[in-house]
Design a protein around this motif. Structure first.
Motif, PDB file in Angstrom:
ATOM      1  N   PRO A  56       0.820  -1.219   0.000  1.00 26.57           N
ATOM      2  CA  PRO A  56       0.000   0.000   0.000  1.00 26.57           C
ATOM      3  C   PRO A  56       0.856   1.272   0.000  1.00 26.57           C
ATOM      4  N   GLU A  57       2.112   1.166   0.379  1.00 26.44           N
ATOM      5  CA  GLU A  57       3.003   2.328   0.423  1.00 26.44           C
ATOM      6  C   GLU A  57       3.463   2.755  -0.976  1.00 26.44           C
ATOM      7  N   ILE A  58       3.270   1.894  -1.973  1.00 26.96           N
ATOM      8  CA  ILE A  58       3.662   2.215  -3.345  1.00 26.96           C
ATOM      9  C   ILE A  58       2.437   2.748  -4.076  1.00 26.96           C
ATOM     10  N   ALA A  59       2.549   3.984  -4.597  1.00 33.45           N
ATOM     11  CA  ALA A  59       1.415   4.638  -5.259  1.00 33.45           C
ATOM     12  C   ALA A  59       1.116   4.028  -6.622  1.00 33.45           C
ATOM     13  N   SER A  60       2.162   3.750  -7.418  1.00 34.50           N
ATOM     14  CA  SER A  60       1.931   3.163  -8.740  1.00 34.50           C
ATOM     15  C   SER A  60       3.165   2.421  -9.224  1.00 34.50           C
ATOM     16  N   VAL A  61       2.902   1.437 -10.081  1.00 36.54           N
ATOM     17  CA  VAL A  61       3.956   0.655 -10.728  1.00 36.54           C
ATOM     18  C   VAL A  61       3.611   0.587 -12.206  1.00 36.54           C
ATOM     19  N   GLU A  62       4.506   1.096 -13.051  1.00 39.33           N
ATOM     20  CA  GLU A  62       4.326   1.035 -14.500  1.00 39.33           C
ATOM     21  C   GLU A  62       5.423   0.136 -15.062  1.00 39.33           C
ATOM     22  N   THR A  63       5.025  -0.793 -15.932  1.00 35.59           N
ATOM     23  CA  THR A  63       5.994  -1.714 -16.511  1.00 35.59           C
ATOM     24  C   THR A  63       5.900  -1.695 -18.026  1.00 35.59           C
ATOM     25  N   SER A  64       6.978  -2.108 -18.668  1.00 42.02           N
ATOM     26  CA  SER A  64       6.997  -2.232 -20.120  1.00 42.02           C
ATOM     27  C   SER A  64       7.732  -3.503 -20.499  1.00 42.02           C
ATOM     28  N   THR A  65       7.035  -4.406 -21.187  1.00 35.38           N
ATOM     29  CA  THR A  65       7.691  -5.620 -21.663  1.00 35.38           C
ATOM     30  C   THR A  65       8.485  -5.339 -22.939  1.00 35.38           C
ATOM     31  N   VAL A  66       8.317  -4.170 -23.514  1.00 33.73           N
ATOM     32  CA  VAL A  66       9.100  -3.787 -24.699  1.00 33.73           C
ATOM     33  C   VAL A  66      10.517  -3.412 -24.276  1.00 33.73           C
ATOM     34  N   THR A  67      10.621  -2.588 -23.226  1.00 34.03           N
ATOM     35  CA  THR A  67      11.932  -2.095 -22.791  1.00 34.03           C
ATOM     36  C   THR A  67      12.471  -2.804 -21.554  1.00 34.03           C
ATOM     37  N   GLY A  68      11.615  -3.523 -20.831  1.00 31.11           N
ATOM     38  CA  GLY A  68      12.027  -4.143 -19.568  1.00 31.11           C
ATOM     39  C   GLY A  68      12.063  -3.145 -18.426  1.00 31.11           C
ATOM     40  N   SER A  69      11.372  -2.026 -18.597  1.00 25.83           N
ATOM     41  CA  SER A  69      11.385  -0.942 -17.615  1.00 25.83           C
ATOM     42  C   SER A  69      10.310  -1.128 -16.550  1.00 25.83           C
ATOM     43  N   ILE A  70      10.669  -0.738 -15.318  1.00 26.66           N
ATOM     44  CA  ILE A  70       9.735  -0.732 -14.193  1.00 26.66           C
ATOM     45  C   ILE A  70       9.857   0.644 -13.536  1.00 26.66           C
ATOM     46  N   LEU A  71       8.781   1.403 -13.518  1.00 29.66           N
ATOM     47  CA  LEU A  71       8.763   2.712 -12.877  1.00 29.66           C
ATOM     48  C   LEU A  71       7.898   2.623 -11.633  1.00 29.66           C
ATOM     49  N   ILE A  72       8.491   2.961 -10.496  1.00 29.84           N
ATOM     50  CA  ILE A  72       7.793   2.893  -9.219  1.00 29.84           C
ATOM     51  C   ILE A  72       7.676   4.306  -8.658  1.00 29.84           C
ATOM     52  N   LYS A  73       6.444   4.708  -8.313  1.00 33.88           N
ATOM     53  CA  LYS A  73       6.201   6.030  -7.727  1.00 33.88           C
ATOM     54  C   LYS A  73       5.611   5.839  -6.333  1.00 33.88           C
ATOM     55  N   TYR A  74       6.053   6.700  -5.410  1.00 36.57           N
ATOM     56  CA  TYR A  74       5.614   6.571  -4.026  1.00 36.57           C
ATOM     57  C   TYR A  74       5.852   7.883  -3.281  1.00 36.57           C
ATOM     58  N   ASP A  75       5.195   8.022  -2.153  1.00 32.18           N
ATOM     59  CA  ASP A  75       5.427   9.150  -1.250  1.00 32.18           C
ATOM     60  C   ASP A  75       6.523   8.703  -0.283  1.00 32.18           C
ATOM     61  N   PRO A  76       7.703   9.352  -0.312  1.00 35.89           N
ATOM     62  CA  PRO A  76       8.812   8.903   0.538  1.00 35.89           C
ATOM     63  C   PRO A  76       8.459   8.806   2.020  1.00 35.89           C
ATOM     64  N   ALA A  77       7.721   9.768   2.547  1.00 34.46           N
ATOM     65  CA  ALA A  77       7.374   9.748   3.974  1.00 34.46           C
ATOM     66  C   ALA A  77       6.518   8.535   4.314  1.00 34.46           C
ATOM     67  N   VAL A  78       5.624   8.157   3.430  1.00 30.96           N
ATOM     68  CA  VAL A  78       4.756   6.996   3.649  1.00 30.96           C
ATOM     69  C   VAL A  78       5.569   5.709   3.512  1.00 30.96           C
ATOM     70  N   LEU A  79       6.355   5.602   2.458  1.00 30.78           N
ATOM     71  CA  LEU A  79       7.136   4.392   2.210  1.00 30.78           C
ATOM     72  C   LEU A  79       8.096   4.099   3.346  1.00 30.78           C
ATOM     73  N   ARG A  80       8.738   5.114   3.874  1.00 29.32           N
ATOM     74  CA  ARG A  80       9.769   4.927   4.900  1.00 29.32           C
ATOM     75  C   ARG A  80       9.214   4.467   6.243  1.00 29.32           C
ATOM     76  N   LYS A  81       7.905   4.452   6.408  1.00 35.33           N
ATOM     77  CA  LYS A  81       7.299   3.904   7.632  1.00 35.33           C
ATOM     78  C   LYS A  81       7.339   2.375   7.635  1.00 35.33           C
ATOM     79  N   ASN A  82       7.522   1.786   6.451  1.00 40.72           N
ATOM     80  CA  ASN A  82       7.632   0.338   6.309  1.00 40.72           C
ATOM     81  C   ASN A  82       9.125  -0.004   6.333  1.00 40.72           C
ATOM     82  N   ALA A  83       9.573  -0.702   7.374  1.00 41.94           N
ATOM     83  CA  ALA A  83      11.007  -0.986   7.563  1.00 41.94           C
ATOM     84  C   ALA A  83      11.608  -1.740   6.382  1.00 41.94           C
ATOM     85  N   GLU A  84      10.878  -2.704   5.835  1.00 39.27           N
ATOM     86  CA  GLU A  84      11.406  -3.481   4.704  1.00 39.27           C
ATOM     87  C   GLU A  84      11.591  -2.587   3.475  1.00 39.27           C
ATOM     88  N   LEU A  85      10.600  -1.747   3.184  1.00 41.37           N
ATOM     89  CA  LEU A  85      10.702  -0.858   2.028  1.00 41.37           C
ATOM     90  C   LEU A  85      11.754   0.231   2.243  1.00 41.37           C
TER      91      LEU A  85
END
Length: 99
Positions: A56-85
């Protein structure tokens, strides 16, 4: 200090995943990864979307099988509350390509 952290041995599936991709760029709140395995592999794309999208800490994940790209967007303050992330973000910060 924990020996596993000192040796930087992957300890979770997420840890293993992040070490299997190229970290192309990092800005707080935005990470771009590249995976040769993702290129031309729609089944892996579905799995990546499901696994990363499950955080839930990750806002969006965009992927492309053409380029092999993975773009991850998130709010740093929210993400950093999860120790693993937070640990993964710290790894990304130190291993992103310098341009």
């Amino acid at each position: 200090m924990n020996l596993m952290n000192t040796l930087q041995i992957p300890t979770t599936k997420l840890d293993l995943f992040i070490r299997s991709v190229e970290i192309s760029s990092y800005l707080p709140g935005r990470v771009r990864l590249h995976s040769k395995q993702l290129a031309g592999n729609p089944a892996l794309e579905v799995e990546v979307q499901a696994q990363l999208g499950a955080f839930p800490e990750i806002a969006s994940v965009e992927t492309s099988t053409v380029t092999g790209s993975i773009l991850i967007k998130y709010d740093p303050a929210v993400l950093r509350k999860n120790a693993e992330l937070r640990k993964v973000e710290e790894y990304i910060m130190t291993h992103a390509k310098r341009r």
